[in-house]
Design a protein around this motif. Structure first.
Motif, PDB file in Angstrom:
ATOM      1  N   ILE A   9      63.081 -37.572  17.315  1.00 11.51           N
ATOM      2  CA  ILE A   9      63.398 -38.494  18.410  1.00 11.51           C
ATOM      3  C   ILE A   9      64.827 -39.003  18.265  1.00 11.51           C
ATOM      4  O   ILE A   9      65.582 -39.075  19.235  1.00 11.51           O
ATOM      5  N   ALA A 303      59.982 -31.790  21.020  1.00 10.64           N
ATOM      6  CA  ALA A 303      59.279 -33.081  21.101  1.00 10.64           C
ATOM      7  C   ALA A 303      57.900 -32.888  21.739  1.00 10.64           C
ATOM      8  O   ALA A 303      56.911 -33.460  21.278  1.00 10.64           O
ATOM      9  N   GLU A 337      57.136 -42.178  21.192  1.00  8.12           N
ATOM     10  CA  GLU A 337      57.716 -40.839  21.331  1.00  8.12           C
ATOM     11  C   GLU A 337      57.757 -40.406  22.795  1.00  8.12           C
ATOM     12  O   GLU A 337      58.707 -39.767  23.240  1.00  8.12           O
TER      13      GLU A 337
END
Lengths: 364, 368
Positions: A9, A303, A337
């Motif tokens: 992140i 991600a 996230e």
């Protein structure tokens, strides 16, 4: 598990800070590139998903009719399985909120959720109490409240604690179930067939059609990529998490009755990742890479993978997961996230010179 | 179907009324428009531009603005800070110089709207009085360094747009009804109890002359944006704070002494408006008005008696300005575009883009 994601992140944010440099260095995608992107996404990503929804909901209608013919453990089980298939299909196309699904409030009719005032519960009770056969008529049903003619209403009926006994005792209950599945199947079939027409909007981009140009058409698709991340986080994760770990609100979770809240979220994120990559050389990922943002593009893709991996490790159902302090903490991490991922995707729109909406998103 | 309505409207008015004020478009001088906007780096600007795409002024603002107004006699533009910000920026668009940055008083902020009186003497703006949460209507003197000369109640919570009646004395204020407090950002604090109103206030005495409210079942229908024609008819753009599935009107009209008139659009059009209208403007003639619905990418057109005429699509379109031709509007969009629409042809035409700067146009625009 948490640590590598944190790093990723941080990497995302660092990557997006570089966009200013690349922004001036590269020209934004051309109209031809956006057109290729839009056509590819419509053909590869959207049409097959609506087709799956149409097929699974037709199956669900058949199963529910069988359930009404003979209400047994077996037919109830098959109908529930068909419901899961339909919900899987819907969760994989729920992110598209424009085009035929928007017509006649089909999006709300298919799934009226979150239902903050419990309209579904109240109106369904009233329908069951009155048990008026006229309410089952397709035309009558079309005009009925959105709260009782979609998947959440079906879930209430099919996944009630004593569903089988109730079906056996009250034939109307099953007829209503079948009527709702019929409506869901009709809407899904209509959307599927109307998209055959709507896809042409991505071909005629000379100002004579719905879209003024290819950039505008692509904007609808990119909204479907970016905005659902925030919706999933806010509605599906944060609302059930409540104000603190000591006060979770499991009944605010989507599909808690059928115990598939986490499964929905996983499908949603798989879908967003698929959309990010959809179109191969014409995909958002490829376009970003061509803009000199290869690192950002890869970090966004990673991600998705990492968050999906984390979700995979959480035990289902969410209603129980929420009550475990350690799992609650993991959900908080996933929520953070998702926020970073949403931010990175929003930032990625800059080098692509896409304005997702200004007055429409933050008016006054 | 809507196209037929448009033609019916033109026929009903008879030939002549909607003829262009300027006989030849080619010979017409460029039209100028002013709007606030945001660039890709989140800087905020007050701009003046013309219909040929020429940028005539680009002045950096201290924050995001909302409404822009032009002074009737001086070459001044003003941009009013969006809530909960506290500035009104006054700029000379000929010299480009800042004339004054008006700060809201202590415990006050602006709501994004301010206007000049027709004689240019007064500047009227809506404000929030933080300790009480009550709306205020504040009048400043343009000839005396923008000194506050009157500080009236707005007779409601969350006052938003305001306009003078043709008597140039009565101010009509849209009290949106929504309570906010800067410490909680833009969060809406009273959605269950909100009560929007339209207030007619005597600008000199501050006396409440008339006030109309939403019916109780529509109390979440915020009255936010309005415009007034030469007959004193108020066109109102509404925003609904309740459920997406609720079937509520989104446009209203009001005439003094009469009940609020809630207008009906064909159901598919009403649905497409997505429970949210962003701006209301009469055309030059005052015979029709436009309402923008940026969430639905839609602009609707209405007769002054409340009948629906037509709708057309503008992606993220919100800012509306009447041009110097009857039945014609310019619409600005959040993706940096501007369009000219005229009822006569029923077509919209994209105006040349400002080449050097792509700005997301903020909600309101004015024609100079």
């Amino acid at each position: 598990m948490a640590k590598p994601i944190r790093i990723s992140i941080a990497g995302l944010l660092a990557g997006s800070a570089l966009t200013g440099v690349a922004f001036t260095a590269q020209a934004a995608p051309t109209e031809q590139q956006w057109q290729a992107f839009s056509q590819a996404v419509a053909a590869e990503h959207i049409l097959p998903r609506y087709r799956t929804l149409a097929e699974s909901s037709a199956q669900l209608q058949q199963q529910s009719e069988a359930l009404c013919g003979d209400s047994s453990e077996a037919t109830l089980h098959s109908t529930r399985q068909a419901f899961h298939q339909t919900m899987d299909a819907w969760q994989a196309i729920q992110h598209v909120q424009f085009g035929p699904v928007e017509l006649l409030m089909r999006n709300f009719s298919l799934q009226f959720w979150p239902d903050k005032k419990n309209l579904g519960g109240k109106q369904l009770s009233a329908l069951l109490q009155n048990a008026d056969p006229a309410t089952l008529d397709a035309e009558h049903f079309r005009a009925a409240s959105v709260a009782v003619k979609g998947l959440p209403a079906l879930e209430r009926l099919l996944f009630a604690d004593d569903a089988l006994a109730q079906y056996q005792q009250q034939p109307f209950r099953c007829q209503l179930t079948a009527a709702i599945t019929g409506h869901v199947a009709t809407m899904s079939r209509e959307i599927d067939s109307e998209w055959q027409q709507y896809r042409q909007e991505f071909e005629q981009l000379n100002g004579s059609g719905y879209y003024e140009d290819a950039n505008e058409a692509a904007t609808d698709l990119l909204k479907s990529l970016v905005e659902p991340i925030e919706v999933v986080r806010d509605n599906k994760l944060l609302r059930p998490m409540g104000s603190s770990a000591s006060k979770p609100k499991p009944r605010r979770a989507e599909s808690w009755r059928s115990g598939r809240s986490l499964r929905n979220i996983r499908i949603n994120l798989q879908t967003q990742q698929a959309l990010f990559n959809s179109g191969g050389e014409h995909s958002v990922k490829a376009l970003l890479t061509a803009e000199g943002e290869a690192a950002l593009a890869q970090q966004i893709d990673d991600a998705f993978t990492l968050i999906l991996g984390q979700l995979e490790q959480l035990p289902s159902p969410l209603s129980r997961t929420l009550k475990d302090a350690q799992h609650y903490q993991q959900l908080q991490l996933i929520s953070d996230e998702l926020k970073a991922l949403h931010f990175a995707l929003s930032q990625a729109m800059q080098p692509l010179e896409i304005q997702l909406g200004f007055n429409s998103r933050d008016g006054d | 179907m809507t196209g037929i309505n448009r033609r019916q409207f033109l026929t009903a008015l008879g030939a002549g009324l909607l003829l262009p004020a300027v006989p030849s478009l080619a010979a017409a001088p460029a039209l100028r428009f002013a709007s606030a906007g945001q660039d890709g780096d989140n800087n905020h600007w007050l701009t003046l531009f013309d219909d040929q795409g020429q940028l005539l002024l680009k002045h950096q603002l201290p924050g995001r603005a909302h409404h822009v107004a032009a002074h009737p006699t001086e070459p001044w533009l003003m941009a009013v800070a969006r809530r909960p910000d506290r500035f009104i920026e006054l700029v000379d668009y000929q010299s480009g110089e800042l004339i004054q940055r008006i700060e809201a008083g202590p415990q006050r902020h602006f709501y994004g709207h301010g206007i000049f009186s027709a004689d240019g003497r007064w500047l009227a703006a809506t404000e929030n009085h933080l300790p009480s949460g009550e709306g205020r209507l504040v009048i400043r003197d343009c000839r005396d360094n923008f000194r506050t000369v009157a500080d009236h109640p707005s007779y409601g919570i969350g006052p938003h747009e305001l306009a003078y009646l043709p008597d140039q004395r009565t101010l009509v204020v849209a009290n949106g009804g929504i309570l906010t407090h800067p410490e909680q950002g833009r969060k809406k604090l009273n959605l269950d109890s909100m009560q929007p109103t339209l207030a007619y206030i005597d600008s000199a005495s501050g006396r409440l002359l008339e006030q109309v409210s939403m019916p109780a079942e529509l109390h979440q229908l915020s009255i936010r944006h309005l415009d007034i024609n030469r007959h004193g008819e108020v066109a109102i753009a509404l925003q609904y704070q309740g459920g997406k599935q609720d079937r509520v009107p989104l446009v209203a009209l009001h005439r003094q002494g009469q009940p609020l008139q809630l207008l009906e659009a064909p159901e598919p059009v009403r649905l497409a408006m997505r429970q949210y209208c962003g701006s209301a403007r009469f055309d030059r003639s005052g015979e029709l008005f436009a309402i923008s619905s940026p969430r639905g990418d839609l602009v609707t057109l209405w007769q002054r008696d409340g009948r629906f005429i037509d709708s057309f699509r503008v992606r993220d379109g919100c800012g509306l300005a009447a041009t110097d031709r009857d039945g014609e509007f310019v619409i600005s969009s959040g993706n940096g575009r501007c369009y000219r629409y005229d009822l006569d042809s029923g077509r919209k035409q994209k105006l040349p883009t400002l080449m050097s700067s792509s700005l997301a146009w903020d909600n309101h625009m004015v024609h100079l």
